[in-house]
Design an enzyme around this catalytic site. Structure first.
Site, PDB file in Angstrom:
ATOM      1  N   GLY A  28       0.785  -1.306   0.022  1.00 12.74           N
ATOM      2  CA  GLY A  28      -0.035  -0.033  -0.006  1.00 12.74           C
ATOM      3  C   GLY A  28       0.940   1.234  -0.014  1.00 12.74           C
ATOM      4  N   ASP A  49       2.765   2.094  13.502  1.00  8.60           N
ATOM      5  CA  ASP A  49       3.112   3.594  13.302  1.00  8.60           C
ATOM      6  C   ASP A  49       3.529   4.089  14.216  1.00  8.60           C
ATOM      7  OD1 ASP A  49       3.803   2.952  10.408  1.00  8.60           O
ATOM      8  OD2 ASP A  49       2.498   4.263   9.726  1.00  8.60           O
ATOM      9  N   TYR A  77       4.926  -8.190   9.939  1.00  7.57           N
ATOM     10  CA  TYR A  77       3.946  -8.297   8.771  1.00  7.57           C
ATOM     11  C   TYR A  77       2.565  -8.922   9.363  1.00  7.57           C
ATOM     12  CZ  TYR A  77       1.314 -10.016   4.957  1.00  7.57           C
ATOM     13  OH  TYR A  77       0.300 -10.268   3.984  1.00  7.57           O
ATOM     14  N   VAL A  78       1.516  -8.152   9.401  1.00  6.06           N
ATOM     15  CA  VAL A  78       0.351  -8.612   9.921  1.00  6.06           C
ATOM     16  C   VAL A  78      -0.652  -9.383   8.759  1.00  6.06           C
ATOM     17  CG1 VAL A  78      -1.644  -8.297  11.138  1.00  6.06           C
ATOM     18  CG2 VAL A  78       0.254  -7.237  11.880  1.00  6.06           C
ATOM     19  N   GLY A  94       0.701   5.849   0.986  1.00 13.44           N
ATOM     20  CA  GLY A  94       0.033   6.805   1.616  1.00 13.44           C
ATOM     21  C   GLY A  94       0.677   8.179   1.311  1.00 13.44           C
ATOM     22  N   ASP A  99      -1.380  10.185  14.671  1.00 12.77           N
ATOM     23  CA  ASP A  99      -2.220   9.572  13.612  1.00 12.77           C
ATOM     24  C   ASP A  99      -3.014   8.445  13.793  1.00 12.77           C
ATOM     25  OD1 ASP A  99      -2.902   9.940  11.173  1.00 12.77           O
ATOM     26  OD2 ASP A  99      -1.149   9.051  10.119  1.00 12.77           O
ATOM     27  N   PRO A 145      -8.414   4.510  11.362  1.00  8.97           N
ATOM     28  CA  PRO A 145      -8.641   2.971  11.017  1.00  8.97           C
ATOM     29  C   PRO A 145      -7.522   2.197  10.144  1.00  8.97           C
ATOM     30  CG  PRO A 145     -10.493   4.193  10.765  1.00  8.97           C
ATOM     31  CD  PRO A 145      -9.464   5.159  10.881  1.00  8.97           C
TER      32      PRO A 145
END
Length: 734
Positions: A27, A159, A98-99, A29, A142, A145
């Site tokens: 992903g 994070d 890593y989840v 951002g 921050d 969700p």
């Protein structure tokens, strides 16, 4: 010689090859990109995040890495630990476990609203993690969700400390970049103002997340609000009063009025039998004073705008639908004035001979005036400014379980004389809402138009929850909040995969966000299930199938019907920009030319961006980089192309200025990369300045329309910085 920036994935893979192997992107951002990687030293899979190069360069690495080590010491069952951090290939990175599960955002897209018990449990676990971190003097900054991961159903916060590291590193530099850390829908008022924050800011953000888990949307979409969020118990009666109270306190505008600690928030969210009676009786007492102060402040911010259309004649064949008023002051639970407008616009769209003002222009004008409910005088004033001779406006009210909508057609040229007024009512299940609004539209236009054949379901879905998500997405899109629009439209499609309206507008949202065609083609295809949307779908598919000339022809036909159509102007720029075919041309210095003119594309983009100035919100912050690349205003951006000769040959071209017009002369890509003699045009720097001047004109238009918008001023500052004029005190409009 100019250096072409390497692909981020390639740079990172080369630098980390001995330690990590990058498998795929997970992903991205506004500040970072995350990859799934294998840690060879410890034989485990990790999530490896890398800060975007422009952000890393502006921060400087030393302070960032020093601060991130503080967060690496956190050890809590609901906090995702930090494994490693460092510099690789000039890039700042850090790794976490890593989840393999999903994020809370993924679950909200799938379910929209969570069971009350699940939502409260997640909030309590996250608040417990915050309490632990706050005791170590670490504020997350921050909470949202996306940063809450669900591992075997249990939340872990990711994070932690990253936002602090970025903030501290930025503040430590003599020329701070002014980076805004956080996400507007979950950011506390003090954080949005750039003030120093403590743990109570995280409590506010978690209150926003809990509100969204229960209601399906954040309490204040598009940014923090000085008002009070609607009580969650008003929308879901099964929510206990203790939870309602806890959210109310967490969302207080002043930090001093929130819970003092995250531990207090945890206690307030205990099951009813464990909650003290004093919490039940404690209520808030200062909202009246806050509301009065806010009203006074907003009164001093009014700006009188006189668009050019006001000086033109009012077109008697042009209709405008504006958001309806709320008869009782507050919007009914089932349907708001904005949603009445959206339903009528879609109903009127069944007629080929009814011309409507572009809805984006309506919301652009309304956003300049403020978001309060409109009265008839406001609606007529908007119609005049938009050049419309016909106005459709009304009011909506709810009485017990019945909703009444009263609408009227007004002759704006005759001072707002009523031509026709009609009303409809429907029950709380809203099962026949689509039929009622089609009937309302028909009755308002009766006598002027012949009734068209039914063009399929106007609402497009039989699921009220899907329609509500769709409306939330359209509302976010009207505010140019593309991230929220994507989230809500995906939620609507998750509920009803065949929903044509949601598929169409998700495709449009992703296209406007600059996402690759593969991300939105399938949604555009699905929108064709509605016959009314076939022509719009076909325009998308022309772009997706590289049929650029056909797409441009469609957009030209749209502009012939309405020369003020934002989508048509922006689409015209897209179809010419994406056309990268290179053809032979004996008159060109290289013997080749691009089939499509970028000068025409840039003119179309500029027309669109100046036509609807509120679009600047879509290019806020890091997203502004996309605009500079779109206009070739960065020194390392060249135009790519290909020729079929008959095999595919790749070309590239730097921008050049020819008689005050932008031009690109394609040369073989290998020659461009090696800097072969003659591949870099002498007018390259002049072309860059020309393109930046174009961006200056666009951003100035945004500021004139939104003189109090920080995003518009930030965009202008970025342009002036690229021109070397940021510290110049002379007029930026010269």
């Amino acid at each position: 010689m100019l250096k072409v920036v390497d692909d981020l994935h390639s740079r990172l893979a080369d630098a980390l090859g001995a330690r990590y192997t990058l498998e795929r992107e997970l992903g991205r951002g506004g500040m970072s990109v995350v990859f799934l990687a294998t840690d060879h030293r410890n034989e485990r899979r990790v999530a490896l995040k890398v800060l975007r190069p422009e952000l890393a360069h502006s921060l400087g690495p030393e302070r960032f890495l020093r601060e991130i080590k503080v967060a690496a010491g956190l050890a809590h069952p609901h906090i995702l630990p930090l494994f490693d951090s460092g510099i690789a290939g000039g890039l700042l990175f850090y790794t976490m476990p890593y989840v393999a599960g999903e994020s809370l955002r993924d679950r909200l897209i799938r379910q929209r609203r969570l069971p009350v018990a699940d939502a409260v449990t997640i909030a309590r676990d996250v608040a417990d993690a915050l309490s632990y971190a706050h005791d170590q003097n670490i504020v997350h900054r921050d909470i949202k969700p996306e940063n809450i991961l669900l591992e075997a159903g249990h939340p872990v916060v990711s994070d932690f400390g990253i936002a602090r590291a970025i903030s501290v590193a930025d503040a430590s530099r003599m020329t701070g970049t002014g980076i805004v850390v956080g996400t507007v829908d979950y950011m506390s008022p003090e954080q949005a103002r750039g003030e120093e924050v403590d743990g109570r800011s995280d409590i506010y953000s978690l209150g926003c997340v809990l509100y969204e888990m229960l209601i399906g949307r954040p309490p204040f979409t598009g940014g923090t609000s000085t008002g009070q969020a609607r009580a969650v118990s008003q929308e879901r009666r099964e929510i206990p009063v203790e939870v309602d109270y806890a959210i109310e306190v967490a969302l207080a505008q002043s930090p001093s009025e929130r819970f003092a600690t995250a531990r207090d928030f945890v206690e307030a969210l205990k099951p009813p039998e464990a909650t003290s009676s004093e919490h039940r009786s404690k209520r808030w007492r200062t909202w009246g004073a806050v509301a009065a102060a806010v009203t006074l402040a907003l009164g001093t911010m009014g700006v009188v705008l006189v668009p050019r259309l006001l000086r033109a004649g009012l077109d008697p064949s042009l209709y405008v639908v504006v958001p309806f008023g709320h008869r009782a002051g507050a919007a009914p639970k089932l349907i708001s004035g904005d949603q009445c407008e959206a339903l009528l616009v879609e109903a009127f769209g069944r007629w080929d001979d009814v011309r409507l003002v572009d809805g984006l222009r309506v919301h652009d004008l309304r956003s300049r005036r403020g978001r309060d409910s409109l009265n008839l005088a406001d609606a007529l004033d908007m119609a005049r400014q938009l050049g419309s001779g016909r106005l459709i406006w009304g009011e909506v009210a709810q009485f017990a379980d019945t909703v009444q909508v009263r609408a009227a057609l007004y002759d704006v040229r005759r001072g707002g004389a009523t031509i026709r007024a009609r009303s409809v009512t429907f029950g709380a299940d809203a099962r026949d809402i689509g039929t009622k609004f089609r009937a309302l539209a028909d009755s308002l236009l009766l006598g002027h138009m012949s009734t068209p054949e039914a063009a399929g379901g106007m609402v497009g879905t039989r699921l009220l929850s899907a329609w509500q998500s769709y409306e939330d997405g359209r509302s976010a899109l009207a505010d140019w909040n593309l991230q929220d629009a994507e989230r809500d439209l995906r939620a609507a499609i998750q509920l009803d995969p065949g929903y044509p309206h949601a598929n169409l507008w998700l495709a449009q949202t992703l296209a406007w966000a600059g996402r690759p065609i593969r991300d939105w083609r399938a949604f555009a295809t699905m929108s064709g299930r509605s016959s009314a949307m076939l022509s719009i779908r076909d325009r998308f598919l022309h772009l997706a199938d590289a049929e650029y000339r056909q797409a441009c022809a469609e957009y030209a036909r749209m502009l012939a019907r309405d020369s003020l159509d934002f989508a048509a102007w922006f689409g015209r720029g897209e179809c010419q920009t994406k056309d990268r075919l290179v053809v032979r041309d004996a008159a060109s210095p290289s013997g080749w030319r691009f089939r499509a003119s970028f000068q025409s594309a840039a003119d179309a983009y500029q027309r669109a961006l100046e036509l609807v100035p509120s679009v600047h919100r879509a290019f806020a912050g890091v997203a502004f980089t996309r605009l500079t690349r779109l206009f070739y205003a960065e020194p390392n951006v060249f135009r790519r192309g290909y020729a079929l000769n008959p095999d595919t040959a790749w070309f590239g071209a730097w921008p050049a200025l020819l008689h005050d017009s932008l031009s690109f002369t394609p040369v073989p890509l290998a020659d461009l990369f090696t800097g072969k003699r003659g591949t870099i045009p002498p007018s390259l720097n002049a072309a860059l300045a020309h393109n930046r001047d174009r961006l200056r004109a666009i951003t100035l238009t945004w500021i004139h329309a939104f003189p109090r918008s920080p995003d518009a001023y930030e965009a202008l500052a970025l342009v002036l910085e690229s021109l070397g004029e940021l510290g110049d005190t002379s007029n930026p409009e010269r």
